[in-house]
Design an enzyme around this catalytic site. Structure first.
Site, PDB file in Angstrom:
ATOM      1  N   ASP A  43      36.045  43.126  30.830  1.00  0.00           N
ATOM      2  CA  ASP A  43      36.784  44.325  30.433  1.00  0.00           C
ATOM      3  C   ASP A  43      38.249  44.196  30.853  1.00  0.00           C
ATOM      4  OD1 ASP A  43      36.602  47.345  29.583  1.00  0.00           O
ATOM      5  OD2 ASP A  43      37.840  47.286  31.401  1.00  0.00           O
ATOM      6  N   TYR A  48      46.990  46.345  31.974  1.00  0.00           N
ATOM      7  CA  TYR A  48      46.656  45.728  33.268  1.00  0.00           C
ATOM      8  C   TYR A  48      47.620  44.582  33.598  1.00  0.00           C
ATOM      9  CZ  TYR A  48      42.244  48.345  32.797  1.00  0.00           C
ATOM     10  OH  TYR A  48      41.299  49.322  32.634  1.00  0.00           O
ATOM     11  N   LYS A  77      42.198  47.290  25.406  1.00  0.00           N
ATOM     12  CA  LYS A  77      42.525  48.705  25.145  1.00  0.00           C
ATOM     13  C   LYS A  77      43.962  48.855  24.659  1.00  0.00           C
ATOM     14  CE  LYS A  77      39.465  49.615  29.040  1.00  0.00           C
ATOM     15  NZ  LYS A  77      39.745  48.597  30.066  1.00  0.00           N
ATOM     16  N   HIS A 110      42.969  53.619  24.945  1.00  0.00           N
ATOM     17  CA  HIS A 110      42.844  53.673  26.409  1.00  0.00           C
ATOM     18  C   HIS A 110      42.803  55.110  26.941  1.00  0.00           C
ATOM     19  CE1 HIS A 110      43.819  51.060  30.157  1.00  0.00           C
ATOM     20  NE2 HIS A 110      43.014  52.046  30.472  1.00  0.00           N
TER      21      HIS A 110
HETATM   22  N1  NAP Z   1      39.374  52.937  30.754  1.00  0.00           N
HETATM   23  C1  NAP Z   1      40.019  53.284  31.829  1.00  0.00           C
HETATM   24  O1  NAP Z   1      40.910  54.157  31.849  1.00  0.00           O
HETATM   25  C2  NAP Z   1      39.653  52.615  33.117  1.00  0.00           C
HETATM   26  C3  NAP Z   1      40.009  53.213  34.339  1.00  0.00           C
HETATM   27  C4  NAP Z   1      39.592  52.576  35.512  1.00  0.00           C
HETATM   28  C5  NAP Z   1      38.880  51.393  35.448  1.00  0.00           C
HETATM   29  N2  NAP Z   1      38.585  50.815  34.235  1.00  0.00           N
HETATM   30  C6  NAP Z   1      37.852  49.522  34.152  1.00  0.00           C
HETATM   31  O2  NAP Z   1      36.728  49.585  35.041  1.00  0.00           O
HETATM   32  C7  NAP Z   1      36.809  48.537  35.988  1.00  0.00           C
HETATM   33  C8  NAP Z   1      36.158  48.932  37.309  1.00  0.00           C
HETATM   34  O3  NAP Z   1      36.783  50.056  37.884  1.00  0.00           O
HETATM   35  P1  NAP Z   1      37.778  49.967  39.141  1.00  0.00           P
HETATM   36  O4  NAP Z   1      38.436  48.647  39.161  1.00  0.00           O
HETATM   37  O5  NAP Z   1      38.610  51.188  39.077  1.00  0.00           O
HETATM   38  O6  NAP Z   1      36.872  50.161  40.407  1.00  0.00           O
HETATM   39  P2  NAP Z   1      35.427  49.711  40.948  1.00  0.00           P
HETATM   40  O7  NAP Z   1      34.864  48.624  40.136  1.00  0.00           O
HETATM   41  O8  NAP Z   1      34.674  50.973  41.127  1.00  0.00           O
HETATM   42  O9  NAP Z   1      35.803  49.204  42.400  1.00  0.00           O
HETATM   43  C9  NAP Z   1      36.572  48.063  42.626  1.00  0.00           C
HETATM   44  C10 NAP Z   1      36.680  47.905  44.128  1.00  0.00           C
HETATM   45  O10 NAP Z   1      35.365  47.676  44.666  1.00  0.00           O
HETATM   46  C11 NAP Z   1      35.375  46.458  45.438  1.00  0.00           C
HETATM   47  N3  NAP Z   1      34.061  45.834  45.252  1.00  0.00           N
HETATM   48  C12 NAP Z   1      33.596  45.115  44.213  1.00  0.00           C
HETATM   49  N4  NAP Z   1      32.340  44.723  44.402  1.00  0.00           N
HETATM   50  C13 NAP Z   1      31.980  45.192  45.620  1.00  0.00           C
HETATM   51  C14 NAP Z   1      30.807  45.096  46.386  1.00  0.00           C
HETATM   52  N5  NAP Z   1      29.736  44.428  45.948  1.00  0.00           N
HETATM   53  N6  NAP Z   1      30.785  45.692  47.616  1.00  0.00           N
HETATM   54  C15 NAP Z   1      31.866  46.355  48.073  1.00  0.00           C
HETATM   55  N7  NAP Z   1      33.015  46.484  47.388  1.00  0.00           N
HETATM   56  C16 NAP Z   1      33.079  45.907  46.169  1.00  0.00           C
HETATM   57  C17 NAP Z   1      36.514  45.648  44.865  1.00  0.00           C
HETATM   58  O11 NAP Z   1      37.024  44.755  45.842  1.00  0.00           O
HETATM   59  P3  NAP Z   1      37.087  43.154  45.602  1.00  0.00           P
HETATM   60  O12 NAP Z   1      37.827  42.914  44.319  1.00  0.00           O
HETATM   61  O13 NAP Z   1      37.832  42.681  46.793  1.00  0.00           O
HETATM   62  O14 NAP Z   1      35.664  42.674  45.564  1.00  0.00           O
HETATM   63  C18 NAP Z   1      37.531  46.744  44.550  1.00  0.00           C
HETATM   64  O15 NAP Z   1      38.223  47.118  45.718  1.00  0.00           O
HETATM   65  C19 NAP Z   1      38.320  48.274  36.078  1.00  0.00           C
HETATM   66  O16 NAP Z   1      38.634  47.086  36.763  1.00  0.00           O
HETATM   67  C20 NAP Z   1      38.704  48.331  34.626  1.00  0.00           C
HETATM   68  O17 NAP Z   1      38.338  47.131  33.976  1.00  0.00           O
HETATM   69  C21 NAP Z   1      38.940  51.424  33.075  1.00  0.00           C
END
Ligand code: NAP
Length: 316
Positions: A43, A48, A77, A110
């Site tokens: 994704d 980004y 997006k 997005h």
């Molecule tokens: N459409 C939108 O508007 C939108 C908005 C937000 C996000 N997104 C998409 O969704 C994806 C995921 O959301 P997000 O990046 O906001 O947050 P997330 O996936 O909820 O959390 C990411 C955080 O969790 C940590 N993490 C990952 N695996 C872990 C584990 N097994 N144990 C403990 N911590 C862990 C990561 O650290 P490390 O990297 O150090 O492992 C990072 O700090 C985004 O990257 C993006 O692609 C889309």
């Protein structure tokens, strides 16, 4: 890998790698590592600012025979500054050029928010395009043309509420394939979940682990990390999972695809292992009973009545 069938007949893998906030180097390494260990869904997004490196990771993996193009599901997006119908193809082509790919599997609007052409981020209300002047349905219709041109396989939206979906569907006559929104036990969005199920709109869960590495402007005093919730921790231990794995397994069990971000090889593997876990009924009901509510990705500055939303609640 389990898949969900979209309303256009295409299939989306239930689990993928998020790439928001991954620095360029991290994005390249994370994508390569993820594809090497068995991920088949990445994704990303124009905003980004790492699509070059995400694309390098994908293209190198294809070249090295780790995965075939048709085996990896790539999402990108359309950024808010490309909403004018005449800008939509430009936004998409910029993404494809950076990724080094001929098409993306899923292309999402997005945000239900339009910035004036060329405005990466708004500095004042004048930099927004009121939805009355540039309706979301016009942007969506331009995105559907990309599908006809073969540049994208499926078209969806992100961060859309029920009322925004209803208006866009009524005006365009087309139901988006996907709505990618924030979903986790603190923000299960049950009403949106049930509306989308009824309409055949697949939900992808973003920030499923609580987005602990969000930038400062998205943090709030006193917020509590869902990964540290006691019920999550205890239930995870009972299931033989880590808290993050439990949240991933819960999301897939619910029928949503889920895209946790990690740039760490150990956690990339840990998260993938959760995708094949079958959640027990006891664990499902324990998580469903959590009643703390919190939204981690809430850009208050974009909630402008009369410009980006009808009333004063962006999310309704
Ligand atoms: N459409 C939108 O508007 C939108 C908005 C937000 C996000 N997104 C998409 O969704 C994806 C995921 O959301 P997000 O990046 O906001 O947050 P997330 O996936 O909820 O959390 C990411 C955080 O969790 C940590 N993490 C990952 N695996 C872990 C584990 N097994 N144990 C403990 N911590 C862990 C990561 O650290 P490390 O990297 O150090 O492992 C990072 O700090 C985004 O990257 C993006 O692609 C889309």
């Amino acid at each position: 890998m389990k898949t969900f069938t979209l309303n256009d007949g295409n299939a989306i893998p239930a689990f993928g790698l998020g790439t928001w906030k991954s620095s360029e180097d991290d994005a390249y390494r994370a994508v390569k590592e993820a594809l090497r260990v068995g991920y088949n869904h990445i994704d990303g997004a124009w905003i980004y600012q790492n699509e070059d490196e995400v694309g390098r990771g994908i293209c190198e993996s294809i070249k090295e025979g780790i995965i075939k193009r048709e085996e990896v599901f790539v999402t990108s997006k359309l950024w808010n500054s490309f909403h004018a119908p005449e800008d939509v193809e430009k936004g998409c082509r910029e993404t494809l050029t950076k990724l080094g790919l001929e098409y993306v599997d899923l292309y999402l609007m997005h945000w239900p928010v339009a910035f004036r052409s060329g405005k990466l981020m708004p500095e004042g209300t004048e930099d927004f395009w009121p939805l009355s002047d540039l309706p979301l349905s016009k942007t969506f219709e331009a995105m559907l043309k990309l599908r006809d041109q073969g540049l994208v396989k499926s078209v969806g939206v992100s961060n859309f509420s029920i009322s925004k979906l209803e208006k866009m569907i009524a005006e365009s006559g087309v139901v988006p394939a996907v709505n990618q929104v924030e979903l986790h036990p603190y923000n299960p969005q049950e009403e949106l979940f049930s509306y989308c199920s009824d309409k055949g709109i697949h939900l992808t869960a973003y920030s499923p682990l609580g987005s602990g590495d969000r930038p400062k402007f998205l943090r709030h005093k006193g917020e509590s990390p869902v990964l540290e919730n006691e019920i999550v921790k205890v239930t995870a231990a009972e299931e033989g999972l880590t808290p993050a794995q439990l949240l991933i397994a819960w999301a897939i069990d619910r029928g949503t695809s889920v895209i946790p971000k990690s740039a760490n090889p150990g956690r990339i593997a840990e998260n993938l292992a959760a995708a094949s876990h079958t959640l027990s009924a006891k664990a499902r009901s324990a998580i469903n009973e959590i009643d703390t509510r919190f939204r981690y990705v809430d850009i208050k500055e974009w909630c402008l009545p009369g410009i980006t939303c009808e009333g004063d609640n962006f999310w309704v």
